[in-house]
Design an enzyme around this catalytic site. Structure first.
Site, PDB file in Angstrom:
ATOM      1  N   TYR A   1       0.585  -1.177   0.444  1.00 35.53           N
ATOM      2  CA  TYR A   1      -0.450  -0.303  -0.094  1.00 35.53           C
ATOM      3  C   TYR A   1       0.642   1.277  -0.090  1.00 35.53           C
ATOM      4  CZ  TYR A   1      -3.392  -3.314   1.056  1.00 35.53           C
ATOM      5  OH  TYR A   1      -4.404  -4.522   1.811  1.00 35.53           O
TER       6      TYR A   1
ATOM      7  N   HIS B   1      -1.723 -16.449   2.382  1.00 36.47           N
ATOM      8  CA  HIS B   1      -1.464 -16.666   1.257  1.00 36.47           C
ATOM      9  C   HIS B   1      -0.107 -15.331   1.664  1.00 36.47           C
ATOM     10  CE1 HIS B   1      -3.519 -14.307  -1.964  1.00 36.47           C
ATOM     11  NE2 HIS B   1      -2.922 -13.758  -0.996  1.00 36.47           N
ATOM     12  N   ASP B   2      -0.535 -14.832   2.396  1.00 36.54           N
ATOM     13  CA  ASP B   2       0.230 -13.739   2.621  1.00 36.54           C
ATOM     14  C   ASP B   2       1.910 -14.455   2.695  1.00 36.54           C
ATOM     15  OD1 ASP B   2      -0.860 -12.174   0.181  1.00 36.54           O
ATOM     16  OD2 ASP B   2      -1.652 -11.352   1.926  1.00 36.54           O
TER      17      ASP B   2
ATOM     18  N   ASN C   1       3.875 -15.783  -7.324  1.00 34.80           N
ATOM     19  CA  ASN C   1       3.388 -14.573  -7.187  1.00 34.80           C
ATOM     20  C   ASN C   1       3.550 -14.670  -5.870  1.00 34.80           C
ATOM     21  OD1 ASN C   1       2.566 -11.943  -8.513  1.00 34.80           O
ATOM     22  ND2 ASN C   1       1.021 -12.121  -7.569  1.00 34.80           N
TER      23      ASN C   1
ATOM     24  N   GLN D   1       6.037 -11.158  -4.662  1.00 35.52           N
ATOM     25  CA  GLN D   1       5.453 -10.510  -4.056  1.00 35.52           C
ATOM     26  C   GLN D   1       5.574 -10.400  -2.609  1.00 35.52           C
ATOM     27  OE1 GLN D   1       2.220  -9.416  -7.421  1.00 35.52           O
ATOM     28  NE2 GLN D   1       2.132  -7.163  -6.104  1.00 35.52           N
TER      29      GLN D   1
END
Length: 328
Positions: A130, A238-239, A285, A289
């Site tokens: 963010y 999943h982060d 990904n 990320q």
């Protein structure tokens, strides 16, 4: 070639091709180029690729090619399409693809690539994600679009009517909260989010002004988790690495009364991790990320068990996202 195809579609979205042709169909390539401020040569090539991809239709009139949207483009690629994915495609084009330029380094180092890509450290992961209000708004609109497509499937994978008081941890744009109160008329949903996200949500998502949806400002790793009947974790676990997932689930377990549930919404890998391809790519990904990965049902069962949960079920929806329900 698949990457080039996607980038061509992203570029057409970003330039406004589909939105222009939604308001004014049957335009020549030079008229489109003039309206959108591009070169004629580049625009003609882009439009013809979109025709080949069945995103645009072309009609010859007086030896001139006139372009218009296909139903697919109108539905998914215009800003106003009923199933628009416009913002998520822009996010993928500007942010995800930029990070993927450093995939080799991500694999070598085993960590995300915000520093190389944007010059921003990721010690606080979501401060990097963010990193500006513009980026946050784009991300939130993208999530809203995802749940407009997939929300009903995951919210109805299990009967959630026994859980009238729901906390959506990291609920962001409130799109899943909206699905919940629509499907389950007796429920109330509180979105547990950081202050910055709540401020942007109230500013840009007026549909959240709903009596059965409220906000709770906090950080679910640092602040106490209030008691509820059900906790939703949609695209949250999943982060994070396994130890952070266990920490969060343990915090929830301690707040839980007996019989309360946790609904996890993620894309599930096959047990041998050799598919589905979409889940494998999403997992990579996460490497590029975030700090996490996609997991198999057995891997999720393990972290739930470590956190103290015993009753564990999962359901494949047949779509991108699947559902897990665990109870205390």
């Amino acid at each position: 070639l698949a990457t080039l195809i996607e980038k061509a579609m992203f570029t057409a979205c970003e330039l406004g091709v589909f939105d222009l042709l939604e308001s004014e169909a049957f335009l020549t390539f030079d008229a489109i180029a003039e309206r959108l401020g591009t070169s004629s040569q580049g625009m003609e090539q882009l439009l013809d690729i979109c025709v080949t991809l069945n995103l645009l239709k072309v009609e010859m009139k007086r030896e001139k090619a006139l372009y218009q949207n296909t139903e697919l483009a109108t539905l998914y690629l215009t800003k106003t399409g009923t199933k628009s994915q416009y913002n998520m495609l822009l996010y993928m084009s500007k942010t995800t693809y930029s990070c993927w330029n450093h995939l080799t380094e991500a694999i070598r180092e085993g960590k995300n690539q915000y520093m190389r890509t944007f010059g921003i450290p990721s010690d606080d992961l979501f401060e990097a994600i963010y990193r500006s209000e513009e980026e946050l708004v784009k991300f939130m609109h993208g999530l809203h679009e995802i749940w407009s497509m997939n929300g009903r499937d995951v919210i109805t994978a299990f009967d959630l009517s026994p859980f009238p008081l729901i906390y959506d941890l990291g609920g962001c744009s409130g799109a899943l909260a909206k699905e919940c109160i629509t499907i389950y008329p007796e429920c109330q949903v509180t979105i547990f989010e950081k202050e910055k996200v709540v401020q942007v949500a109230r500013k840009h998502f007026p549909f959240l002004e709903e009596a059965r949806i409220s906000f709770h400002i906090g950080d679910f790793f640092r602040d106490p988790i209030p008691k509820a009947d059900l906790y939703i974790l949609a695209r949250i676990l999943h982060d994070w690495a396994d130890n952070k997932c266990v920490q969060l689930l343990t915090n929830i377990h301690q707040a839980c009364k007996p019989g309360c549930g946790v609904l996890v919404i993620e894309t599930l890998l096959a047990e041998d991790k050799r598919g589905p391809l979409t889940s494998q790519l999403y997992s990579m990904n996460m490497l590029v990320q975030t700090e996490g990965k996609e997991r198999t049902p057995t891997e999720y069962r393990k972290i739930f068990t470590q956190a103290g949960f015993q009753d564990f079920q999962f359901k494949k929806t047949g779509k991108i996202y699947d559902a897990i329900l665990a109870r205390k």
